[in-house]
Design a protein around this motif. Structure first.
Motif, PDB file in Angstrom:
ATOM      1  N   ASP A 143       0.853  -1.214   0.000  1.00 41.27           N
ATOM      2  CA  ASP A 143       0.000   0.000   0.000  1.00 41.27           C
ATOM      3  C   ASP A 143       0.881   1.254   0.000  1.00 41.27           C
ATOM      4  O   ASP A 143       0.646   2.205  -0.738  1.00 41.27           O
ATOM      5  CB  ASP A 143      -0.855   0.086   1.280  1.00 41.27           C
ATOM      6  CG  ASP A 143      -2.004  -0.921   1.285  1.00 41.27           C
ATOM      7  OD1 ASP A 143      -2.313  -1.461   0.217  1.00 41.27           O
ATOM      8  OD2 ASP A 143      -2.562  -1.166   2.381  1.00 41.27           O
ATOM      9  N   ARG A 144       1.890   1.210   0.861  1.00 37.62           N
ATOM     10  CA  ARG A 144       2.772   2.377   1.011  1.00 37.62           C
ATOM     11  C   ARG A 144       3.533   2.637  -0.285  1.00 37.62           C
ATOM     12  O   ARG A 144       3.700   3.781  -0.707  1.00 37.62           O
ATOM     13  CB  ARG A 144       3.742   2.104   2.163  1.00 37.62           C
ATOM     14  CG  ARG A 144       4.153   3.331   2.914  1.00 37.62           C
ATOM     15  CD  ARG A 144       4.918   3.045   4.180  1.00 37.62           C
ATOM     16  NE  ARG A 144       5.855   1.953   4.059  1.00 37.62           N
ATOM     17  CZ  ARG A 144       5.937   0.941   4.921  1.00 37.62           C
ATOM     18  NH1 ARG A 144       5.133   0.897   5.944  1.00 37.62           N
ATOM     19  NH2 ARG A 144       6.832  -0.012   4.760  1.00 37.62           N
ATOM     20  N   LEU A 145       3.984   1.569  -0.912  1.00 37.04           N
ATOM     21  CA  LEU A 145       4.719   1.718  -2.179  1.00 37.04           C
ATOM     22  C   LEU A 145       3.808   2.358  -3.230  1.00 37.04           C
ATOM     23  O   LEU A 145       4.192   3.316  -3.905  1.00 37.04           O
ATOM     24  CB  LEU A 145       5.209   0.340  -2.651  1.00 37.04           C
ATOM     25  CG  LEU A 145       5.884   0.301  -4.015  1.00 37.04           C
ATOM     26  CD1 LEU A 145       7.243   1.010  -3.951  1.00 37.04           C
ATOM     27  CD2 LEU A 145       6.084  -1.128  -4.515  1.00 37.04           C
ATOM     28  N   ILE A 146       2.597   1.820  -3.325  1.00 41.89           N
ATOM     29  CA  ILE A 146       1.676   2.320  -4.357  1.00 41.89           C
ATOM     30  C   ILE A 146       1.313   3.788  -4.094  1.00 41.89           C
ATOM     31  O   ILE A 146       1.287   4.605  -5.014  1.00 41.89           O
ATOM     32  CB  ILE A 146       0.434   1.411  -4.440  1.00 41.89           C
ATOM     33  CG1 ILE A 146       0.867   0.070  -5.052  1.00 41.89           C
ATOM     34  CG2 ILE A 146      -0.688   2.047  -5.262  1.00 41.89           C
ATOM     35  CD1 ILE A 146      -0.205  -0.987  -5.083  1.00 41.89           C
ATOM     36  N   ALA A 147       1.117   4.110  -2.829  1.00 47.03           N
ATOM     37  CA  ALA A 147       0.782   5.504  -2.484  1.00 47.03           C
ATOM     38  C   ALA A 147       1.913   6.459  -2.874  1.00 47.03           C
ATOM     39  O   ALA A 147       1.672   7.622  -3.201  1.00 47.03           O
ATOM     40  CB  ALA A 147       0.491   5.605  -0.989  1.00 47.03           C
ATOM     41  N   ALA A 148       3.157   5.969  -2.851  1.00 44.75           N
ATOM     42  CA  ALA A 148       4.290   6.845  -3.167  1.00 44.75           C
ATOM     43  C   ALA A 148       4.540   6.932  -4.667  1.00 44.75           C
ATOM     44  O   ALA A 148       5.351   7.742  -5.114  1.00 44.75           O
ATOM     45  CB  ALA A 148       5.547   6.318  -2.475  1.00 44.75           C
TER      46      ALA A 148
END
Ligand code: HEM
Length: 429
Positions: A143-148
Protein backbone atom coordinates in the motif's frame (compact mmCIF):
# COMPACT_ATOMS: atom_id res chain seq x y z
CA UNK A 1 52.37 -26.68 -3.46
CA UNK A 2 53.93 -23.33 -2.53
CA UNK A 3 51.48 -21.10 -0.72
CA UNK A 4 49.88 -18.80 -3.31
CA UNK A 5 50.07 -15.23 -2.02
CA UNK A 6 47.95 -12.40 -3.45
CA UNK A 7 49.63 -9.39 -5.06
CA UNK A 8 49.27 -6.20 -2.96
CA UNK A 9 46.64 -4.89 -5.44
CA UNK A 10 44.55 -8.04 -5.11
CA UNK A 11 44.90 -8.03 -1.33
CA UNK A 12 43.68 -4.43 -1.17
CA UNK A 13 40.76 -5.18 -3.50
CA UNK A 14 39.62 -8.10 -1.32
CA UNK A 15 39.87 -6.15 1.95
CA UNK A 16 38.53 -2.76 0.78
CA UNK A 17 34.76 -2.32 1.48
CA UNK A 18 34.50 -0.10 -1.62
CA UNK A 19 35.26 -3.08 -3.88
CA UNK A 20 31.96 -4.60 -2.74
CA UNK A 21 29.95 -1.65 -4.07
CA UNK A 22 30.94 -2.45 -7.68
CA UNK A 23 29.41 -5.87 -8.28
CA UNK A 24 30.64 -6.90 -11.75
CA UNK A 25 34.28 -5.94 -11.14
CA UNK A 26 34.06 -7.80 -7.81
CA UNK A 27 32.74 -10.93 -9.54
CA UNK A 28 35.48 -10.58 -12.21
CA UNK A 29 38.06 -10.47 -9.43
CA UNK A 30 36.67 -13.56 -7.69
CA UNK A 31 36.39 -15.44 -11.02
CA UNK A 32 40.07 -14.82 -11.71
CA UNK A 33 41.14 -15.78 -8.19
CA UNK A 34 38.97 -18.92 -8.17
CA UNK A 35 40.31 -20.07 -11.54
CA UNK A 36 43.98 -19.44 -10.74
CA UNK A 37 44.40 -19.76 -6.96
CA UNK A 38 41.17 -20.99 -5.29
CA UNK A 39 42.88 -20.90 -1.90
CA UNK A 40 44.78 -17.62 -1.81
CA UNK A 41 46.73 -16.04 1.02
CA UNK A 42 45.80 -12.40 1.55
CA UNK A 43 48.44 -10.27 3.25
CA UNK A 44 47.42 -6.66 3.77
CA UNK A 45 50.23 -4.42 2.37
CA UNK A 46 49.89 -2.08 5.37
CA UNK A 47 49.57 -4.99 7.80
CA UNK A 48 46.42 -3.42 9.26
CA UNK A 49 44.68 -6.81 8.89
CA UNK A 50 46.10 -10.15 9.99
CA UNK A 51 46.78 -12.46 7.02
CA UNK A 52 44.04 -14.88 6.01
CA UNK A 53 43.20 -17.46 3.34
CA UNK A 54 40.54 -16.50 0.82
CA UNK A 55 38.41 -19.54 -0.13
CA UNK A 56 36.47 -19.10 -3.36
CA UNK A 57 35.35 -22.55 -4.61
CA UNK A 58 31.81 -23.65 -3.79
CA UNK A 59 33.05 -27.12 -2.90
CA UNK A 60 35.66 -25.80 -0.45
CA UNK A 61 33.31 -23.28 1.19
CA UNK A 62 30.78 -26.08 1.69
CA UNK A 63 33.37 -28.47 3.15
CA UNK A 64 34.73 -25.89 5.62
CA UNK A 65 31.21 -24.82 6.67
CA UNK A 66 30.20 -28.40 7.41
CA UNK A 67 33.33 -29.40 9.31
CA UNK A 68 32.73 -27.53 12.54
CA UNK A 69 35.37 -29.48 14.48
CA UNK A 70 38.26 -28.59 12.17
CA UNK A 71 37.14 -25.03 11.45
CA UNK A 72 36.13 -23.00 14.48
CA UNK A 73 34.20 -19.76 14.78
CA UNK A 74 35.22 -18.45 18.16
CA UNK A 75 38.98 -18.12 18.63
CA UNK A 76 39.46 -15.43 15.95
CA UNK A 77 37.02 -12.75 14.69
CA UNK A 78 34.08 -14.34 12.84
CA UNK A 79 33.90 -11.38 10.44
CA UNK A 80 36.85 -9.71 8.67
CA UNK A 81 38.11 -7.26 11.27
CA UNK A 82 41.28 -5.19 11.22
CA UNK A 83 43.91 -5.57 13.92
CA UNK A 84 42.78 -2.35 15.66
CA UNK A 85 39.16 -3.52 15.80
CA UNK A 86 40.13 -6.94 17.08
CA UNK A 87 42.39 -5.47 19.78
CA UNK A 88 39.61 -3.12 20.87
CA UNK A 89 37.11 -6.01 21.06
CA UNK A 90 39.52 -8.13 23.11
CA UNK A 91 40.17 -5.22 25.45
CA UNK A 92 36.49 -4.48 25.98
CA UNK A 93 35.29 -8.08 26.33
CA UNK A 94 38.26 -9.27 28.36
CA UNK A 95 39.59 -11.57 25.63
CA UNK A 96 36.96 -12.31 22.99
CA UNK A 97 37.78 -11.10 19.45
CA UNK A 98 34.07 -10.41 18.85
CA UNK A 99 32.27 -7.53 20.51
CA UNK A 100 29.01 -9.47 20.55
CA UNK A 101 28.90 -12.89 22.13
CA UNK A 102 26.31 -14.39 19.79
CA UNK A 103 25.62 -17.76 18.15
CA UNK A 104 27.96 -17.09 15.25
CA UNK A 105 30.80 -16.34 17.66
CA UNK A 106 30.46 -19.62 19.58
CA UNK A 107 31.50 -23.24 19.05
CA UNK A 108 30.41 -26.55 20.57
CA UNK A 109 29.56 -27.46 23.26
CA UNK A 110 27.95 -24.12 24.08
CA UNK A 111 26.74 -23.24 20.58
CA UNK A 112 24.30 -26.16 20.07
CA UNK A 113 22.81 -25.67 23.54
CA UNK A 114 22.04 -22.02 22.85
CA UNK A 115 20.84 -22.71 19.33
CA UNK A 116 18.42 -25.43 20.46
CA UNK A 117 16.54 -22.87 22.55
CA UNK A 118 14.98 -21.18 19.52
CA UNK A 119 15.49 -23.73 16.73
CA UNK A 120 11.91 -25.07 16.91
CA UNK A 121 10.47 -21.58 16.89
CA UNK A 122 12.11 -20.86 13.52
CA UNK A 123 10.85 -24.06 11.84
CA UNK A 124 8.14 -23.84 9.13
CA UNK A 125 5.48 -25.44 11.35
CA UNK A 126 5.73 -22.71 13.96
CA UNK A 127 6.15 -19.95 11.38
CA UNK A 128 2.72 -20.88 9.99
CA UNK A 129 1.31 -19.29 13.14
CA UNK A 130 2.66 -15.88 12.17
CA UNK A 131 2.04 -16.15 8.43
CA UNK A 132 -1.20 -14.15 8.53
CA UNK A 133 0.53 -11.32 10.41
CA UNK A 134 3.34 -11.30 7.87
CA UNK A 135 0.85 -11.17 5.00
CA UNK A 136 -0.96 -8.29 6.61
CA UNK A 137 2.30 -6.45 6.96
CA UNK A 138 3.25 -7.21 3.35
CA UNK A 139 -0.10 -5.78 2.19
CA UNK A 140 0.44 -2.60 4.17
CA UNK A 141 3.97 -2.30 2.79
CA UNK A 142 2.72 -2.60 -0.80
CA UNK A 143 0.00 0.00 0.00
CA UNK A 144 2.77 2.38 1.01
CA UNK A 145 4.72 1.72 -2.18
CA UNK A 146 1.68 2.32 -4.36
CA UNK A 147 0.78 5.50 -2.48
CA UNK A 148 4.29 6.85 -3.17
CA UNK A 149 4.17 5.92 -6.89
CA UNK A 150 4.46 5.90 -9.80
CA UNK A 151 8.16 6.37 -8.98
CA UNK A 152 9.78 5.45 -5.68
CA UNK A 153 12.94 4.18 -4.05
CA UNK A 154 12.17 0.54 -3.24
CA UNK A 155 14.80 0.23 -0.50
CA UNK A 156 13.64 2.74 2.15
CA UNK A 157 9.96 2.19 1.30
CA UNK A 158 9.79 -1.59 1.08
CA UNK A 159 12.87 -3.79 1.32
CA UNK A 160 14.35 -2.14 4.44
CA UNK A 161 11.30 -1.61 6.68
CA UNK A 162 9.42 -4.83 5.87
CA UNK A 163 11.90 -7.45 7.17
CA UNK A 164 12.80 -5.12 10.02
CA UNK A 165 9.19 -5.01 11.09
CA UNK A 166 8.86 -8.82 10.92
CA UNK A 167 11.93 -9.43 13.03
CA UNK A 168 10.92 -6.78 15.53
CA UNK A 169 7.51 -8.40 15.89
CA UNK A 170 9.07 -11.76 16.70
CA UNK A 171 11.37 -10.11 19.19
CA UNK A 172 8.47 -8.20 20.68
CA UNK A 173 9.92 -4.74 20.00
CA UNK A 174 7.15 -2.12 19.77
CA UNK A 175 6.72 -0.33 16.45
CA UNK A 176 7.78 3.06 17.81
CA UNK A 177 11.26 1.65 18.61
CA UNK A 178 11.87 0.26 15.13
CA UNK A 179 13.66 3.32 13.70
CA UNK A 180 16.13 3.05 16.57
CA UNK A 181 16.69 -0.65 15.79
CA UNK A 182 17.21 0.10 12.10
CA UNK A 183 19.70 2.79 12.96
CA UNK A 184 21.60 0.51 15.35
CA UNK A 185 21.78 -2.34 12.83
CA UNK A 186 23.10 0.00 10.21
CA UNK A 187 25.78 1.13 12.66
CA UNK A 188 26.75 -2.48 13.22
CA UNK A 189 26.74 -3.64 9.62
CA UNK A 190 26.99 -0.45 7.61
CA UNK A 191 29.86 1.19 9.52
CA UNK A 192 31.94 1.03 6.35
CA UNK A 193 29.47 3.03 4.23
CA UNK A 194 29.13 6.81 4.53
CA UNK A 195 25.42 6.75 3.70
CA UNK A 196 24.68 4.12 6.31
CA UNK A 197 26.90 5.06 9.26
CA UNK A 198 25.75 7.91 11.45
CA UNK A 199 28.65 10.29 10.71
CA UNK A 200 27.85 10.61 7.00
CA UNK A 201 31.65 10.56 6.47
CA UNK A 202 33.57 8.37 4.03
CA UNK A 203 37.03 6.97 4.76
CA UNK A 204 36.58 6.52 8.49
CA UNK A 205 39.60 5.11 10.31
CA UNK A 206 39.40 1.55 11.65
CA UNK A 207 39.22 2.97 15.17
CA UNK A 208 36.28 5.23 14.22
CA UNK A 209 34.43 2.32 12.64
CA UNK A 210 35.06 0.18 15.73
CA UNK A 211 33.75 2.96 17.95
CA UNK A 212 30.56 3.21 15.86
CA UNK A 213 30.02 -0.54 16.16
CA UNK A 214 30.76 -0.49 19.86
CA UNK A 215 28.27 2.32 20.49
CA UNK A 216 25.59 0.30 18.67
CA UNK A 217 26.35 -2.83 20.70
CA UNK A 218 26.02 -0.88 23.95
CA UNK A 219 22.70 0.64 22.92
CA UNK A 220 21.37 -2.75 21.82
CA UNK A 221 22.44 -4.41 25.07
CA UNK A 222 20.76 -1.79 27.26
CA UNK A 223 17.60 -1.94 25.20
CA UNK A 224 17.29 -5.74 25.29
CA UNK A 225 18.05 -5.99 29.00
CA UNK A 226 14.90 -3.95 29.63
CA UNK A 227 12.90 -6.01 27.12
CA UNK A 228 13.93 -9.31 28.78
CA UNK A 229 12.90 -8.00 32.19
CA UNK A 230 9.51 -7.08 30.78
CA UNK A 231 9.05 -10.58 29.25
CA UNK A 232 9.87 -12.27 32.57
CA UNK A 233 7.05 -10.25 34.11
CA UNK A 234 4.68 -10.57 31.11
CA UNK A 235 5.54 -13.73 29.15
CA UNK A 236 4.24 -14.09 25.57
CA UNK A 237 4.81 -16.51 22.67
CA UNK A 238 7.59 -14.55 20.99
CA UNK A 239 11.30 -15.29 20.73
CA UNK A 240 11.94 -12.58 23.33
CA UNK A 241 10.05 -14.64 25.92
CA UNK A 242 11.86 -17.89 25.04
CA UNK A 243 15.17 -16.16 25.57
CA UNK A 244 14.20 -14.25 28.69
CA UNK A 245 12.83 -17.35 30.40
CA UNK A 246 14.99 -20.10 28.77
CA UNK A 247 17.61 -22.14 30.61
CA UNK A 248 20.81 -23.94 29.69
CA UNK A 249 21.97 -26.76 31.96
CA UNK A 250 19.28 -25.61 34.38
CA UNK A 251 20.54 -22.02 34.54
CA UNK A 252 19.01 -18.89 32.96
CA UNK A 253 21.11 -17.34 30.18
CA UNK A 254 23.80 -15.04 31.48
CA UNK A 255 23.31 -11.37 30.51
CA UNK A 256 26.00 -11.42 27.80
CA UNK A 257 24.56 -14.51 26.08
CA UNK A 258 21.09 -13.06 26.33
CA UNK A 259 22.08 -9.73 24.82
CA UNK A 260 24.12 -11.49 22.11
CA UNK A 261 21.14 -13.66 21.17
CA UNK A 262 18.75 -10.72 20.85
CA UNK A 263 21.32 -8.78 18.89
CA UNK A 264 22.06 -11.58 16.42
CA UNK A 265 18.36 -12.16 15.72
CA UNK A 266 17.62 -8.42 15.48
CA UNK A 267 20.64 -7.67 13.33
CA UNK A 268 20.93 -10.85 11.21
CA UNK A 269 17.23 -10.94 10.53
CA UNK A 270 16.61 -7.88 8.45
CA UNK A 271 19.51 -6.27 6.54
CA UNK A 272 20.09 -9.66 4.94
CA UNK A 273 16.48 -10.23 3.89
CA UNK A 274 16.27 -6.60 2.83
CA UNK A 275 19.22 -7.11 0.46
CA UNK A 276 17.78 -10.24 -1.16
CA UNK A 277 14.33 -8.63 -1.45
CA UNK A 278 15.79 -5.60 -3.21
CA UNK A 279 17.82 -7.96 -5.41
CA UNK A 280 14.70 -9.87 -6.46
CA UNK A 281 13.00 -6.59 -7.35
CA UNK A 282 16.03 -5.44 -9.34
CA UNK A 283 15.98 -8.69 -11.33
CA UNK A 284 12.27 -8.31 -12.09
CA UNK A 285 12.57 -4.60 -12.92
CA UNK A 286 15.34 -5.34 -15.41
CA UNK A 287 13.43 -8.16 -17.08
CA UNK A 288 9.79 -7.31 -17.88
CA UNK A 289 9.30 -10.72 -19.52
CA UNK A 290 10.27 -12.51 -16.32
CA UNK A 291 7.92 -10.20 -14.37
CA UNK A 292 5.02 -11.04 -16.70
CA UNK A 293 5.83 -14.76 -16.55
CA UNK A 294 5.85 -14.94 -12.76
CA UNK A 295 2.78 -12.69 -12.51
CA UNK A 296 0.92 -15.24 -14.64
CA UNK A 297 2.34 -18.29 -12.84
CA UNK A 298 2.77 -17.89 -9.08
CA UNK A 299 4.37 -21.33 -8.76
CA UNK A 300 7.51 -19.54 -10.01
CA UNK A 301 7.69 -17.29 -6.93
CA UNK A 302 9.74 -19.69 -4.73
CA UNK A 303 12.24 -20.01 -7.61
CA UNK A 304 12.51 -16.21 -7.81
CA UNK A 305 13.08 -16.03 -4.06
CA UNK A 306 15.77 -18.73 -4.01
CA UNK A 307 17.57 -17.34 -7.03
CA UNK A 308 17.48 -13.81 -5.60
CA UNK A 309 19.13 -15.10 -2.43
CA UNK A 310 21.92 -16.77 -4.46
CA UNK A 311 22.27 -13.92 -6.97
CA UNK A 312 22.57 -11.27 -4.25
CA UNK A 313 24.36 -13.33 -1.54
CA UNK A 314 23.66 -10.71 1.17
CA UNK A 315 26.10 -12.21 3.69
CA UNK A 316 29.31 -11.96 1.70
CA UNK A 317 31.63 -13.88 3.99
CA UNK A 318 32.29 -15.36 7.38
CA UNK A 319 35.67 -16.22 8.90
CA UNK A 320 36.85 -19.49 10.45
CA UNK A 321 40.04 -20.62 12.22
CA UNK A 322 41.74 -23.92 11.35
CA UNK A 323 41.85 -26.02 14.50
CA UNK A 324 44.49 -28.36 13.06
CA UNK A 325 46.86 -28.54 10.09
CA UNK A 326 44.73 -29.26 7.05
CA UNK A 327 44.89 -29.21 3.24
CA UNK A 328 42.32 -27.43 1.09
CA UNK A 329 42.42 -27.79 -2.71
CA UNK A 330 46.06 -28.86 -2.40
CA UNK A 331 47.14 -25.90 -0.25
CA UNK A 332 48.50 -26.52 3.25
CA UNK A 333 46.76 -24.53 5.97
CA UNK A 334 48.36 -24.43 9.43
CA UNK A 335 46.55 -24.82 12.73
CA UNK A 336 45.57 -21.34 13.92
CA UNK A 337 45.31 -19.84 10.40
CA UNK A 338 42.39 -17.57 9.64
CA UNK A 339 40.12 -18.31 6.63
CA UNK A 340 37.55 -16.24 4.77
CA UNK A 341 34.77 -18.43 3.39
CA UNK A 342 33.55 -16.22 0.62
CA UNK A 343 29.89 -16.90 -0.16
CA UNK A 344 29.79 -14.42 -3.08
CA UNK A 345 32.62 -16.23 -4.85
CA UNK A 346 31.19 -19.67 -3.99
CA UNK A 347 27.71 -18.72 -5.25
CA UNK A 348 29.20 -17.62 -8.58
CA UNK A 349 31.37 -20.70 -9.06
CA UNK A 350 30.83 -21.97 -12.64
CA UNK A 351 31.69 -25.50 -11.46
CA UNK A 352 28.43 -25.41 -9.47
CA UNK A 353 26.20 -22.96 -11.38
CA UNK A 354 25.67 -22.70 -15.10
CA UNK A 355 26.04 -19.03 -16.15
CA UNK A 356 26.34 -17.88 -12.54
CA UNK A 357 25.73 -14.17 -13.23
CA UNK A 358 22.43 -14.85 -14.92
CA UNK A 359 19.30 -14.49 -12.79
CA UNK A 360 17.45 -17.70 -13.58
CA UNK A 361 14.40 -18.42 -11.45
CA UNK A 362 14.03 -21.85 -13.06
CA UNK A 363 17.52 -23.02 -12.07
CA UNK A 364 17.60 -26.74 -11.34
CA UNK A 365 19.14 -27.75 -8.04
CA UNK A 366 19.98 -24.28 -6.80
CA UNK A 367 22.52 -25.54 -4.23
CA UNK A 368 23.60 -22.03 -3.21
CA UNK A 369 25.40 -21.45 0.03
CA UNK A 370 24.03 -17.99 0.87
CA UNK A 371 22.63 -19.33 4.16
CA UNK A 372 25.88 -21.14 5.02
CA UNK A 373 25.92 -24.83 5.96
CA UNK A 374 26.73 -27.05 8.90
CA UNK A 375 26.16 -26.23 12.56
CA UNK A 376 25.84 -22.48 11.99
CA UNK A 377 23.55 -22.61 8.97
CA UNK A 378 21.21 -19.63 9.08
CA UNK A 379 18.64 -20.03 11.83
CA UNK A 380 16.23 -17.72 10.00
CA UNK A 381 16.33 -19.25 6.52
CA UNK A 382 12.71 -20.47 6.53
CA UNK A 383 11.56 -17.11 7.83
CA UNK A 384 13.55 -15.23 5.17
CA UNK A 385 12.05 -17.38 2.38
CA UNK A 386 8.54 -17.02 3.81
CA UNK A 387 8.78 -13.23 4.10
CA UNK A 388 10.05 -12.87 0.56
CA UNK A 389 7.49 -15.23 -0.95
CA UNK A 390 4.58 -13.43 0.72
CA UNK A 391 5.83 -9.98 -0.23
CA UNK A 392 6.29 -10.93 -3.90
CA UNK A 393 2.88 -12.58 -4.04
CA UNK A 394 1.40 -9.28 -2.86
CA UNK A 395 3.52 -7.22 -5.25
CA UNK A 396 2.51 -9.40 -8.20
CA UNK A 397 -1.14 -9.09 -7.24
CA UNK A 398 -1.00 -5.32 -7.08
CA UNK A 399 1.45 -4.20 -9.79
CA UNK A 400 1.09 -4.58 -13.55
CA UNK A 401 4.57 -3.52 -14.49
CA UNK A 402 7.79 -2.38 -12.93
CA UNK A 403 10.99 -0.92 -14.37
CA UNK A 404 14.16 0.81 -13.24
CA UNK A 405 13.85 4.58 -12.83
CA UNK A 406 17.52 5.32 -12.09
CA UNK A 407 20.82 3.78 -11.18
CA UNK A 408 20.67 1.36 -8.21
CA UNK A 409 23.55 1.79 -5.74
CA UNK A 410 25.26 -0.86 -3.61
CA UNK A 411 26.65 -0.34 -0.13
CA UNK A 412 30.39 -0.32 0.63
CA UNK A 413 30.65 -3.30 2.90
CA UNK A 414 32.75 -6.44 3.06
CA UNK A 415 30.23 -8.24 5.31
CA UNK A 416 26.49 -7.75 4.72
CA UNK A 417 26.13 -6.11 1.33
CA UNK A 418 23.42 -5.19 -1.11
CA UNK A 419 21.50 -2.29 -2.57
CA UNK A 420 21.06 0.91 -0.61
CA UNK A 421 18.92 2.57 -3.28
CA UNK A 422 16.72 1.07 -6.01
CA UNK A 423 14.67 3.68 -7.90
CA UNK A 424 11.72 2.04 -9.66
CA UNK A 425 8.78 3.16 -11.78
CA UNK A 426 5.64 1.02 -11.72
CA UNK A 427 2.03 0.80 -12.75
CA UNK A 428 -0.43 -0.35 -10.11
CA UNK A 429 -3.18 -2.76 -11.22
C1 HEM B 1 23.45 -17.20 10.41
C2 HEM B 1 22.60 -15.64 5.90
C3 HEM B 1 18.14 -14.16 7.21
C4 HEM B 1 19.20 -15.29 11.80
C5 HEM B 1 23.58 -16.92 9.07
C6 HEM B 1 24.74 -17.28 8.27
C7 HEM B 1 24.51 -16.83 7.02
C8 HEM B 1 23.20 -16.20 7.00
C9 HEM B 1 25.45 -16.94 5.82
C10 HEM B 1 26.00 -18.00 8.77
C11 HEM B 1 25.94 -19.45 8.35
C12 HEM B 1 27.18 -20.25 8.61
O1 HEM B 1 28.11 -19.81 9.32
O2 HEM B 1 27.24 -21.40 8.08
C13 HEM B 1 21.32 -15.11 5.87
C14 HEM B 1 20.67 -14.60 4.68
C15 HEM B 1 19.41 -14.19 5.05
C16 HEM B 1 19.29 -14.43 6.47
C17 HEM B 1 21.32 -14.56 3.30
C18 HEM B 1 18.32 -13.59 4.22
C19 HEM B 1 18.18 -13.75 2.91
C20 HEM B 1 18.02 -14.39 8.56
C21 HEM B 1 16.82 -14.15 9.35
C22 HEM B 1 17.13 -14.45 10.65
C23 HEM B 1 18.51 -14.90 10.67
C24 HEM B 1 15.49 -13.65 8.79
C25 HEM B 1 16.29 -14.39 11.90
C26 HEM B 1 15.26 -13.69 12.11
C27 HEM B 1 20.43 -15.90 11.81
C28 HEM B 1 21.09 -16.38 13.01
C29 HEM B 1 22.32 -16.94 12.60
C30 HEM B 1 22.39 -16.77 11.16
C31 HEM B 1 20.54 -16.31 14.42
C32 HEM B 1 23.39 -17.58 13.48
C33 HEM B 1 23.21 -19.08 13.47
C34 HEM B 1 24.30 -19.83 14.22
O3 HEM B 1 25.44 -19.36 14.30
O4 HEM B 1 23.98 -20.91 14.73
N1 HEM B 1 22.65 -16.30 8.27
N2 HEM B 1 20.46 -14.98 6.92
N3 HEM B 1 19.02 -14.85 9.40
N4 HEM B 1 21.23 -16.15 10.72
FE1 HEM B 1 20.79 -15.67 8.82
Amino acid sequence: MNAPVATPETAIAVIDPKSYAAWDPLLDLFDKIRAETPVLRIESPTDDHAPFWLITRHEDVMRISKDNATFLNSPRPTVLTNRAGEALAREITGGSPNLVQSLVALDAPKHPKLRRLTQEWFMPKNLKLIEADIRDLAKRTVDRLIAAGPEADFVPLVSAPYPLHVVMQILGVPEEDEPRMLFLTQQMFGGQDEDLNKTGMANLSPEQISQIVLGAVKDFTEYFEKLAEDRRQNPGKDVATILATGTIDGQPLDPLDLAGYYIIVAAAGHDTTSASTAGAMLALAKDPEQFAKVKADRSLVPGIVEEAIRWTTPVQHFMRMANEDVEISGVKIAKGDWLMINYVAANHDPAQFDQPRKFDATRDQNRHIAFGAGAHQCLGLHLARLEMRILFEEILDRLDSIELAGEPKRANSTFVGGLKTLPVRFRAS
